[in-house]
Enzyme design. Sequence first.
Site, mmCIF file in Angstrom:
data_model
loop_
_atom_site.group_PDB
_atom_site.id
_atom_site.type_symbol
_atom_site.label_atom_id
_atom_site.label_comp_id
_atom_site.label_asym_id
_atom_site.label_seq_id
_atom_site.Cartn_x
_atom_site.Cartn_y
_atom_site.Cartn_z
ATOM 1 N N TYR A 43 55.786 -23.639 86.804
ATOM 2 C CA TYR A 43 57.179 -23.471 86.377
ATOM 3 C C TYR A 43 58.207 -23.674 87.496
ATOM 4 O O TYR A 43 59.410 -23.574 87.247
ATOM 5 C CB TYR A 43 57.361 -22.085 85.751
ATOM 6 N N SER A 54 57.865 -26.815 81.382
ATOM 7 C CA SER A 54 56.631 -27.545 81.680
ATOM 8 C C SER A 54 56.385 -28.604 80.603
ATOM 9 O O SER A 54 56.984 -28.558 79.525
ATOM 10 C CB SER A 54 55.442 -26.570 81.724
ATOM 11 N N HIS A 96 54.819 -21.711 69.736
ATOM 12 C CA HIS A 96 53.524 -22.119 69.204
ATOM 13 C C HIS A 96 53.027 -21.203 68.085
ATOM 14 O O HIS A 96 51.953 -21.421 67.541
ATOM 15 C CB HIS A 96 52.494 -22.158 70.340
ATOM 16 N N HIS A 125 61.463 -27.209 77.007
ATOM 17 C CA HIS A 125 60.390 -26.542 77.743
ATOM 18 C C HIS A 125 60.444 -27.000 79.190
ATOM 19 O O HIS A 125 60.650 -28.195 79.462
ATOM 20 C CB HIS A 125 59.010 -26.872 77.156
HETATM 21 O O1 CA2 Z 1 57.293 -24.691 79.643
HETATM 22 C C1 CA2 Z 1 57.957 -23.858 79.016
HETATM 23 O O2 CA2 Z 1 59.179 -23.751 79.138
HETATM 24 C C2 CA2 Z 1 57.244 -22.864 78.092
HETATM 25 O O3 CA2 Z 1 58.092 -22.612 76.974
HETATM 26 C C3 CA2 Z 1 57.045 -21.599 78.917
HETATM 27 C C4 CA2 Z 1 56.262 -20.499 78.188
HETATM 28 C C5 CA2 Z 1 54.947 -21.083 77.631
HETATM 29 O O4 CA2 Z 1 54.307 -20.103 76.842
HETATM 30 C C6 CA2 Z 1 55.192 -22.321 76.784
HETATM 31 O O5 CA2 Z 1 53.948 -22.823 76.328
HETATM 32 C C7 CA2 Z 1 55.915 -23.402 77.576
HETATM 33 C C8 CA2 Z 1 55.966 -19.355 79.166
HETATM 34 C C9 CA2 Z 1 57.229 -18.723 79.723
HETATM 35 C C10 CA2 Z 1 57.186 -18.560 81.198
HETATM 36 O O6 CA2 Z 1 56.115 -17.677 81.575
HETATM 37 C C11 CA2 Z 1 55.957 -17.346 82.890
HETATM 38 C C12 CA2 Z 1 54.939 -16.448 83.165
HETATM 39 C C13 CA2 Z 1 54.697 -16.063 84.477
HETATM 40 C C14 CA2 Z 1 55.508 -16.562 85.509
HETATM 41 C C15 CA2 Z 1 56.519 -17.444 85.228
HETATM 42 C C16 CA2 Z 1 56.754 -17.835 83.914
#
Ligand code: CA2
Length: 145
Positions: free
Chosen positions: A24, A103, A81, A101
């Site tokens: 991220y 990522s 999702h 998103h």
């Molecule tokens: O890539 C993205 O923006 C996502 O929406 C981020 C979500 C993930 O579940 C999606 O599949 C893609 C996760 C949020 C961020 O989570 C973090 C966890 C720990 C440290 C930093 C960010």
Amino acid sequence: MSKTVFILNGPNLNMLGLRQPEIYGRETLADVETLCHERAKDLGLSVDFRQSNIEGDLITWAQEARTKADGLLVNAGGFSHTSVALMDALLACEKPVIEVHISNIFRREAFRHHSYISFAARGVICGLGPKGYAIALEAMADLVA
Ligand code: CA2
């Protein structure tokens, strides 16, 4: 009167920059908010930037957008999702939605390849980091003009 764009961020996005920088990046959610306000100013838009870990908050904000916003940028995090309910709320608000998103969800686990939010979205941007929010705002400026 400038147009208002709600920017809704879902669960765990408050952790941005604090963990998993290999996925991220190092920018925090506060950095992303600053970037959005700067880009919105250039585009003549007003931004209302929010984050919640609670699905019901995101649904309530999507309902609020029906009368208080002209368009929405949505990064629903993991709820992308799973949440038919958030998809329904976004469809019901009848405003243009752009899904963002940080990522590239298509280079990750198979369970991230499907997003319910995409069904309610005019466009989807993923994999470009926080810059994706700025690009989405640019596209939103055209959609709400
Ligand atoms: O890539 C993205 O923006 C996502 O929406 C981020 C979500 C993930 O579940 C999606 O599949 C893609 C996760 C949020 C961020 O989570 C973090 C966890 C720990 C440290 C930093 C960010």
